[in-house]
Design a protein around this motif. Sequence first.
Motif, PDB file in Angstrom:
ATOM      1  N   ILE A 261       5.396  15.698   1.102  1.00 13.13           N
ATOM      2  CA  ILE A 261       3.836  15.719   1.172  1.00 13.13           C
ATOM      3  C   ILE A 261       3.307  16.950   1.312  1.00 13.13           C
ATOM      4  O   ILE A 261       3.957  17.960   2.256  1.00 13.13           O
ATOM      5  N   ASP A 262       2.332  17.388   0.677  1.00 13.21           N
ATOM      6  CA  ASP A 262       1.704  18.630   1.047  1.00 13.21           C
ATOM      7  C   ASP A 262       0.312  18.538   0.466  1.00 13.21           C
ATOM      8  O   ASP A 262      -0.346  17.634   0.364  1.00 13.21           O
ATOM      9  N   THR A 263      -0.551  19.702   0.489  1.00 14.47           N
ATOM     10  CA  THR A 263      -2.039  19.542   0.433  1.00 14.47           C
ATOM     11  C   THR A 263      -2.253  19.297  -0.997  1.00 14.47           C
ATOM     12  O   THR A 263      -3.264  18.756  -1.281  1.00 14.47           O
ATOM     13  N   LYS A 264      -1.417  19.597  -1.776  1.00 10.01           N
ATOM     14  CA  LYS A 264      -1.792  19.342  -3.366  1.00 10.01           C
ATOM     15  C   LYS A 264      -1.481  17.854  -3.807  1.00 10.01           C
ATOM     16  O   LYS A 264      -2.237  17.393  -4.729  1.00 10.01           O
ATOM     17  N   ASN A 265      -0.622  17.115  -3.178  1.00  9.53           N
ATOM     18  CA  ASN A 265      -0.444  15.784  -3.340  1.00  9.53           C
ATOM     19  C   ASN A 265      -0.890  14.757  -2.377  1.00  9.53           C
ATOM     20  O   ASN A 265      -0.774  13.564  -2.678  1.00  9.53           O
ATOM     21  N   VAL A 266      -1.178  14.978  -1.167  1.00  8.38           N
ATOM     22  CA  VAL A 266      -1.308  14.037  -0.056  1.00  8.38           C
ATOM     23  C   VAL A 266      -2.478  13.145  -0.413  1.00  8.38           C
ATOM     24  O   VAL A 266      -2.407  11.936  -0.064  1.00  8.38           O
ATOM     25  N   LEU A 267      -3.441  13.562  -0.973  1.00 14.31           N
ATOM     26  CA  LEU A 267      -4.631  12.409  -1.493  1.00 14.31           C
ATOM     27  C   LEU A 267      -4.074  11.452  -2.434  1.00 14.31           C
ATOM     28  O   LEU A 267      -4.412  10.281  -2.220  1.00 14.31           O
ATOM     29  N   GLU A 268      -3.406  11.972  -3.267  1.00 10.38           N
ATOM     30  CA  GLU A 268      -3.070  10.949  -4.444  1.00 10.38           C
ATOM     31  C   GLU A 268      -1.952  10.181  -3.788  1.00 10.38           C
ATOM     32  O   GLU A 268      -1.983   8.859  -4.205  1.00 10.38           O
ATOM     33  N   ARG A 269      -1.298  10.425  -2.877  1.00 14.44           N
ATOM     34  CA  ARG A 269       0.143   9.687  -2.334  1.00 14.44           C
ATOM     35  C   ARG A 269      -0.743   8.631  -1.482  1.00 14.44           C
ATOM     36  O   ARG A 269      -0.327   7.577  -1.145  1.00 14.44           O
ATOM     37  N   LEU A 270      -1.639   9.143  -0.599  1.00 15.43           N
ATOM     38  CA  LEU A 270      -2.464   8.318   0.295  1.00 15.43           C
ATOM     39  C   LEU A 270      -2.912   7.122  -0.510  1.00 15.43           C
ATOM     40  O   LEU A 270      -2.999   5.858  -0.106  1.00 15.43           O
ATOM     41  N   GLN A 271      -3.478   7.501  -1.570  1.00 16.05           N
ATOM     42  CA  GLN A 271      -4.331   6.435  -2.566  1.00 16.05           C
ATOM     43  C   GLN A 271      -3.194   5.549  -3.195  1.00 16.05           C
ATOM     44  O   GLN A 271      -3.298   4.262  -2.980  1.00 16.05           O
ATOM     45  N   ASN A 272      -2.059   5.903  -3.619  1.00 15.24           N
ATOM     46  CA  ASN A 272      -0.928   4.970  -3.847  1.00 15.24           C
ATOM     47  C   ASN A 272      -0.441   4.134  -2.809  1.00 15.24           C
ATOM     48  O   ASN A 272       0.060   3.045  -3.069  1.00 15.24           O
ATOM     49  N   ALA A 273      -0.260   4.760  -1.751  1.00 14.62           N
ATOM     50  CA  ALA A 273       0.313   4.202  -0.615  1.00 14.62           C
ATOM     51  C   ALA A 273      -0.491   2.805  -0.513  1.00 14.62           C
ATOM     52  O   ALA A 273       0.152   1.790   0.009  1.00 14.62           O
ATOM     53  N   SER A 274      -1.898   3.043  -0.262  1.00 14.57           N
ATOM     54  CA  SER A 274      -2.729   1.870   0.120  1.00 14.57           C
ATOM     55  C   SER A 274      -2.649   0.663  -1.163  1.00 14.57           C
ATOM     56  O   SER A 274      -2.550  -0.147  -1.027  1.00 14.57           O
ATOM     57  N   LEU A 275      -2.587   1.354  -2.404  1.00 10.49           N
ATOM     58  CA  LEU A 275      -2.601   0.318  -3.826  1.00 10.49           C
ATOM     59  C   LEU A 275      -1.163  -0.191  -3.803  1.00 10.49           C
ATOM     60  O   LEU A 275      -1.504  -1.601  -3.973  1.00 10.49           O
ATOM     61  N   TYR A 276      -0.011   0.155  -3.446  1.00  7.62           N
ATOM     62  CA  TYR A 276       1.087  -0.523  -3.588  1.00  7.62           C
ATOM     63  C   TYR A 276       1.556  -0.894  -2.116  1.00  7.62           C
ATOM     64  O   TYR A 276       2.998  -1.289  -2.078  1.00  7.62           O
ATOM     65  N   GLN A 277       0.846  -0.932  -1.172  1.00 14.19           N
ATOM     66  CA  GLN A 277       0.947  -1.607   0.062  1.00 14.19           C
ATOM     67  C   GLN A 277       2.497  -0.924   0.612  1.00 14.19           C
ATOM     68  O   GLN A 277       3.471  -1.391   0.922  1.00 14.19           O
ATOM     69  N   LEU A 278       2.307   0.416   0.739  1.00 12.52           N
ATOM     70  CA  LEU A 278       3.579   1.445   1.451  1.00 12.52           C
ATOM     71  C   LEU A 278       3.071   2.031   2.833  1.00 12.52           C
ATOM     72  O   LEU A 278       2.639   3.212   2.775  1.00 12.52           O
ATOM     73  N   PRO A 279       3.179   1.112   3.773  1.00 12.14           N
ATOM     74  CA  PRO A 279       2.685   1.574   4.961  1.00 12.14           C
ATOM     75  C   PRO A 279       3.176   2.924   5.559  1.00 12.14           C
ATOM     76  O   PRO A 279       2.538   3.621   6.194  1.00 12.14           O
ATOM     77  N   GLU A 280       4.515   3.084   5.463  1.00  9.45           N
ATOM     78  CA  GLU A 280       5.139   4.182   6.047  1.00  9.45           C
ATOM     79  C   GLU A 280       4.659   5.668   5.219  1.00  9.45           C
ATOM     80  O   GLU A 280       4.244   6.738   5.828  1.00  9.45           O
ATOM     81  N   LEU A 281       4.572   5.562   4.111  1.00  6.97           N
ATOM     82  CA  LEU A 281       3.820   6.574   3.253  1.00  6.97           C
ATOM     83  C   LEU A 281       2.355   6.767   3.792  1.00  6.97           C
ATOM     84  O   LEU A 281       1.761   8.038   3.778  1.00  6.97           O
ATOM     85  N   LYS A 282       1.541   5.688   3.913  1.00  9.99           N
ATOM     86  CA  LYS A 282       0.315   5.844   4.320  1.00  9.99           C
ATOM     87  C   LYS A 282      -0.074   6.461   5.500  1.00  9.99           C
ATOM     88  O   LYS A 282      -0.760   7.442   5.912  1.00  9.99           O
ATOM     89  N   THR A 283       0.718   6.120   6.596  1.00  7.68           N
ATOM     90  CA  THR A 283       0.915   6.604   8.083  1.00  7.68           C
ATOM     91  C   THR A 283       1.283   8.115   7.838  1.00  7.68           C
ATOM     92  O   THR A 283       0.652   8.859   8.589  1.00  7.68           O
TER      93      THR A 283
END
Length: 328
Positions: A261-283
Amino acid sequence: MSDSAYRVETTSRLAQWRIDNLASCAYRKSDPFKIGKWNWHLAVEKNRMLSIKLYPEISNLTRDNPPIASFVIRLVCSTGDRSALIHPEIKDKQLKNNDDFVWAIEVPLTGKFIIDVEFLDLKTASPHGGEPCSIWAEGLTQKQSNATAIAALGRMLSESIHTDIVINASDGSIGTHRAVLAARSPVFHSMFSHDLKEKELSTINISDMSIEACRAFLNYIYGNIQSEDFLTHRLALLQAADKYDVSDLKVACHESLLEDIDTKNVLERLQNASLYQLPELKTSCMRYLVKFGKMFDIRDDFSSFLQCADRELIAEIFQEILSVWKGF
């Protein structure tokens, strides 16, 4: 002085040490913190200038397999405009003891500050000689079985041996085997067990995947995926794993997305964590943004993200912000 003064907060590749008070002549060493295979220490010494050291804890592992580190280290003012001093990127530097990396800072500093270390890669020397190996590439490599059966499955796909069904991606087609697909995916199994058009026409349309991403998906199913292809297509693979209920692939994508996770990808990954129900990635994404203060580094992108994100996700982010603020 409280124990928190020595504690370093970490994510998978990021470490932050908050210094609230440092006397004019002082030395302080952090508690050990784990990044990769090693326990690490940060140390600060203030005399005529400020010196910062990063080094692995002395151990048999450090002696036998000293880390070869690539990292970026910053000194961030923790109040006001969060201005930062940034050391030039360190590339493939072997660290054995507390004298291997020393950052001497001549600029006078007062008040609170944060030492921020972002590890870009950690390598160890190859036991067989040759180039050092990244420890973060080992996990996927170890999963690539060299067993004859797995190699044969890979050949069945790559050489189109007795294929009996065609997958149509958005920009191409691949011949594959319904028995293999059905064994690996409950969704494919259901398709072929009922009188659906996929069974009748011997075709499956996956129009939301490119041919390259689809090939990576099939290579994973056949046990023949390469690490570079996996890393390149992780988000598309996550989508396919969720859609076709390939649970082990979803876990592999989740674990991999947590690692860098870094500043370039964190927002995209947060969105995908929410979409695909990945609580650890979201946290992890929310901690990176809020607790580690990285939302200040991407203010404009973060603001745009909040304007279009799901309301429940926005509420969770603000709850995290309130929780962190209460801790100060």
